[in-house]
Design an enzyme around this catalytic site. Structure first.
Site, short mmCIF file in Angstrom:
data_model
loop_
_atom_site.label_atom_id
_atom_site.label_comp_id
_atom_site.label_asym_id
_atom_site.label_seq_id
_atom_site.Cartn_x
_atom_site.Cartn_y
_atom_site.Cartn_z
CE LYS A 70 46.10 -22.78 -30.50
NZ LYS A 70 44.80 -23.45 -30.62
CD GLU A 96 36.11 -11.56 -39.46
OE1 GLU A 96 34.99 -11.42 -38.93
OE2 GLU A 96 36.48 -10.90 -40.43
CB CYS A 154 30.81 -15.69 -35.04
SG CYS A 154 30.88 -16.01 -36.79
CD GLU A 214 29.77 -14.98 -28.91
OE1 GLU A 214 30.86 -14.86 -28.32
OE2 GLU A 214 29.68 -15.11 -30.14
P1 NDP Z 1 38.76 -18.55 -28.17
O1 NDP Z 1 39.00 -17.11 -28.32
O2 NDP Z 1 38.80 -19.15 -26.81
O3 NDP Z 1 39.77 -19.43 -29.05
C1 NDP Z 1 40.03 -19.15 -30.39
C2 NDP Z 1 41.39 -19.69 -30.78
O4 NDP Z 1 42.39 -18.95 -30.08
C3 NDP Z 1 41.61 -21.15 -30.38
O5 NDP Z 1 42.40 -21.79 -31.36
C4 NDP Z 1 42.36 -21.01 -29.08
O6 NDP Z 1 43.12 -22.14 -28.76
C5 NDP Z 1 43.27 -19.85 -29.41
N1 NDP Z 1 43.85 -19.22 -28.24
C6 NDP Z 1 43.49 -19.30 -26.93
N2 NDP Z 1 44.30 -18.55 -26.16
C7 NDP Z 1 45.20 -17.97 -26.97
C8 NDP Z 1 46.28 -17.08 -26.80
N3 NDP Z 1 46.62 -16.61 -25.59
N4 NDP Z 1 46.98 -16.68 -27.88
C9 NDP Z 1 46.65 -17.10 -29.12
N5 NDP Z 1 45.63 -17.97 -29.37
C10 NDP Z 1 44.92 -18.39 -28.30
O7 NDP Z 1 37.38 -18.78 -28.86
P2 NDP Z 1 36.41 -19.97 -28.66
O8 NDP Z 1 37.14 -21.24 -28.90
O9 NDP Z 1 35.70 -19.75 -27.39
O10 NDP Z 1 35.45 -19.74 -29.91
C11 NDP Z 1 34.28 -19.07 -29.82
C12 NDP Z 1 34.41 -17.60 -30.16
O11 NDP Z 1 34.79 -17.41 -31.51
C13 NDP Z 1 33.09 -16.90 -30.00
O12 NDP Z 1 33.23 -15.66 -29.38
C14 NDP Z 1 32.63 -16.74 -31.42
O13 NDP Z 1 31.67 -15.74 -31.61
C15 NDP Z 1 33.90 -16.48 -32.13
N6 NDP Z 1 33.78 -16.72 -33.57
C16 NDP Z 1 33.84 -15.66 -34.44
C17 NDP Z 1 33.65 -15.85 -35.80
C18 NDP Z 1 33.75 -14.70 -36.78
O14 NDP Z 1 34.00 -14.96 -37.96
N7 NDP Z 1 33.54 -13.47 -36.39
C19 NDP Z 1 33.37 -17.17 -36.34
C20 NDP Z 1 33.34 -18.20 -35.36
C21 NDP Z 1 33.53 -17.96 -34.01
P3 NDP Z 1 42.48 -23.25 -27.82
O15 NDP Z 1 41.24 -23.72 -28.49
O16 NDP Z 1 43.53 -24.25 -27.76
O17 NDP Z 1 42.20 -22.57 -26.49
#
Ligand code: NDP
Length: 490
Positions: free
Chosen positions: A176, A251, A285, A382
Site C-alpha cells: 500500500k 518502523e 525518520c 517529531e
Molecule cells: P502515517 O503513519 O500517517 O502513514 C503511514 C502509512 O500508513 C500510509 O500509507 C498511510 O496511508 C497508512 N495508514 C494510515 N492509516 C492507516 C490505518 N488505519 N491502517 C493501516 N494503514 C494506515 O505516517 P506518515 O505518512 O505521517 O509518515 C511519517 C511517519 O513515518 C513519521 O513518524 C516517520 O518518522 C515515519 N517513518 C519511519 C521510518 C522508519 O524506517 N523507521 C522511515 C520513514 C518514515 P495514508 O497515507 O493514505 O494515510
C-alpha cells in the site's frame, strides 16, 4: 494547462482503475497534477486474494530459490535502468529534491540485488537431536501473504526493504503506497510486471488509511504486516492485525539525538548535522532532530550551523541546484509551524527560520530552536521537517541522560575524537542505530530499525529475510521397529 497524468493500481497481474479516484497535488505549487486510483475494501480484498492464490498455486511456489533470485536480479536491473524516471516521479509527487531521489533510487536497485543474492542462501538446519533413531531438521518456509505499508517519504526505498526480503523468502505481497505521493510506487509496479513475476505475487494499491490501509491490515488472509509510519497509525495496525494474530514489524518515527562533544571536528560535525536535519527537508525518520552540544562549544557550533542553514538553496524540487524543497503536504507544513510556535511560546529562542514563507507551495525554511532552559514540546515531538532543537550539556553523563530522554529510539549520532568516549556512548545510547562521526548512512547489508516508540523488527541485512520465513520442524523416525509404548512421550 497540461493534461493530468493518470496512474493505475496493480492487482493480480493487471493494471486497473480503483473503486474511486483522487487527485495528487504537486507540493511545489499546491496544484493537482495526477489522478490516482483509490483502493477501498473490495480492491484490497481482490489484491489479498490474488496474493494468497499466487502463494499456493501457479508458477511462484514451483520456482526454486535460485529462480526467485533471478527474477529479483531482473527487477533490480529494471529499477537501475529506470532510476531517473522514477526519481522524477517521486520528486514531482512528493517534493523530495531530485538530487536526493536520483541517488536514492539508483541505490534502491542494490537493495533488490542484495536480496536476489540472498534468496538461495536462506537455509534450514539439521539438528543434533538428543533422541535415538530420529532425523530432525528445519525448513524455512515463506511466512505467507505480506501487507507492506509505507508513508510518503522515500516510498520506493521503504517498499524495497520489505519487497526484497519478502520475495527472497518466497512470500507474496500487497503493497500500500501512501495517499500522498504514490506515483513512484504505482510506476514501479510496471517494472515488477516487466520483470516477469507471476500474477498476484506483488500487488500495488493506494488509497486512504481507514478504507484501504485498515482493510488490508485486518484481512484474514494476511500473515504479516510490515509497516513504516507514525506510532499512532502503528497502534491501529497492531489492533487490526490482532484480528487474525498476524505478525508485525514496525518502523516508526524518531527524535534522534545528535551529540557533539567539545573535542569533535566542529566543521565536519556541522556538515553532518545539516545532512541529519535539513536533507530530505527533514522528512526523514532518522532525522537528527535534537542537537545536544557541549556547553563550551555551543555558541561556536551554533554560529557555524546558522551560517550553513541560511546558505541552503531553497527552491523547486526538480532543480538539481535545490537543497531544500517543499514539504510533501500543506498539512505537514502547518503541523511544523504549530510545533515551532508552541516551542517558542514555551521559551525556545528561534536562531533562524521559524516562519512559513508567503507564496505557493509547501515550503518551510531550515529552522534552529535554542531550547536551553525551555520545556519546548519540539524537544519531544517529531516535527518531520527541517527544524532542529538544541540543548547544551556540561558532562558526558548528562549527555547520555539527555540522549535517552525520549519516547523514541531509532537513531543517534555521536561526534568526538576521543575513541574511548565514542565506545562508551555507543554502549549507553538506547537506539537501534548509532552513527559515530557520520550520520544518515544506510546499506542493504546493515540492519535498520528502532526500539521503544520507534517500533520493532529490523529491515536490511540477512536477518530481515529470515523474518519473512517460518520455521517448519520435521521429525523423521529412522527405526524399522514398531513404535513402543504409545503412552510415553519420547
Ligand atoms: P502515517 O503513519 O500517517 O502513514 C503511514 C502509512 O500508513 C500510509 O500509507 C498511510 O496511508 C497508512 N495508514 C494510515 N492509516 C492507516 C490505518 N488505519 N491502517 C493501516 N494503514 C494506515 O505516517 P506518515 O505518512 O505521517 O509518515 C511519517 C511517519 O513515518 C513519521 O513518524 C516517520 O518518522 C515515519 N517513518 C519511519 C521510518 C522508519 O524506517 N523507521 C522511515 C520513514 C518514515 P495514508 O497515507 O493514505 O494515510
Amino acid at each position: 494547462m497540461t493534461a493530468m497524468r493518470r496512474f493505475q493500481a496493480y492487482i493480480d497481474g493487471a493494471f486497473v482503475d480503483g473503486e474511486a479516484r483522487f487527485a495528487s497535488l504537486d507540493p511545489s505549487t499546491g496544484e493537482p497534477w495526477a489522478e490516482m486510483p483509490e483502493a477501498r475494501e473490495a480492491d484490497v480484498d481482490r489484491a489479498v486474494r490474488a496474493a494468497d492464490r499466487a502463494l499456493r498455486e501457479g508458477e511462484w511456489p514451483k520456482l526454486n530459490a535460485t529462480q526467485r533470485g533471478k527474477l529479483l536480479y531482473r527487477l533490480a536491473d529494471l529499477v537501475a535502468a529506470k532510476a531517473q524516471d522514477l526519481a522524477e516521479l517521486e520528486t514531482r509527487d512528493t517534493g523530495k529534491i531530485i538530487r536526493e531521489t536520483s541517488a536514492q533510487i539508483a541505490y534502491v536497485a542494490d537493495y533488490y540485488r542484495y536480496y536476489a543474492g540472498l534468496a538461495d542462501k536462506i537455509e534450514g538446519a539439521v539438528l543434533p537431536i538428543d533422541k535415538p533413531d530420529m532425523e530432525v531438521w528445519t525448513r524455512r518456509e515463506p511466512i505467507g501473504v505480506v501487507a507492506a505499508i509505507v508513508p510518503w517519504n522515500s516510498q520506493l526505498f521503504l517498499a524495497a526493504v520489505k519487497i526484497g526480503p519478502a520475495l527472497a523468502a518466497g512470500c507474496t505481497l500487497v503493497v500500500k503506497a501512501s495517499e500522498d505521493g504514490p506515483a513512484p510506487l504505482l510506476a514501479f509496479a510496471r517494472l515488477v510486471h516487466e520483470a516477469g513475476f507471476p500474477a498476484g505475487v506483488v500487488n500495488v494499491v493506494t488509497g486512504f488509511g481507514p478504507a484501504c490501509g485498515s482493510s488490508l491490515t485486518r484481512h484474514p488472509l494476511v500473515a504479516h504486516v510490515a509497516f513504516t509510519g507514525g506510532p499512532e497509525t502503528a497502534r491501529h495496525v497492531v489492533r487490526a492485525s490482532a484480528e487474525n494474530l498476524a505478525s508485525t514489524s514496525l518502523e516508526l518515527g524518531g527524535k534522534s539525538p545528535f551529540v557533539v562533544f567539545a573535542d569533535a571536528d566542529l566543521e565536519s560535525a556541522a556538515n553532518a548535522q545539516v545532512a541529519a536535519i535539513f536533507a530530505a527537508t527533514g522528512q526523514s525518520c532518522v532525522a537528527g532532530s535534537r542537537l545536544l552540544v557541549e556547553q563550551s562549544v555551543k555558541d561556536r557550533f551554533l554560529a557555524i550551523l546558522k551560517e550553513k542553514a541560511e546558505r541552503v538553496a531553497i527552491g523547486a524540487p526538480l532543480d538539481m541546484a535545490t537543497e531544500v524543497g517543499p514539504l510533501c503536504t500543506a498539512r505537514q507544513r502547518d503541523h511544523i509551524q504549530r510545533l515551532v510556535d508552541r516551542s517558542a511560546d514555551a521559551g525556545a529562542r528561534i536562531v533562524t527560520g521559524g516562519r512559513t514563507p508567503e507564496g505557493p507551495g509547501n515550503y518551510y525554511p531550515p529552522t534552529i530552536l535554542d531550547c536551553d532552559g525551555a520545556d519546548a514540546p519540539g524537544l519531544k515531538e517529531e516535527f518531520f521537517g527541517p527544524v532542529l532543537s538544541v540543548v547544551s550539556f556540561e558532562t558526558e553523563a548528562v549527555a547520555v541522560a539527555l540522549a535517552n530522554d525520549t519516547a523514541f529510539g531509532l537513531a543517534s549520532g555521536v561526534f568526538t575524537t576521543n575513541l574511548a568516549k565514542a565506545h562508551r556512548m555507543v554502549r549507553a545510547i538506547r537506539a537501534g542505530i548509532v552513527w559515530v562521526n557520520t550520520y544518515r548512512a544506510v546499506s542493504p547489508i546493515a540492519p535498520f530499525g528502532g526500539t521503544k516508540l520507534s517500533g520493532h523488527g529490523r529491515e536490511g541485512g540477512l536477518a530481515a529475510a529470515l523474518d519473512y520465513t517460518r520455521t517448519k520442524t520435521v521429525w523423521l523416525r529412522t527405526s524399522d521397529d514398531p513404535i513402543p509404548d504409545p503412552f510415553v512421550m519420547r
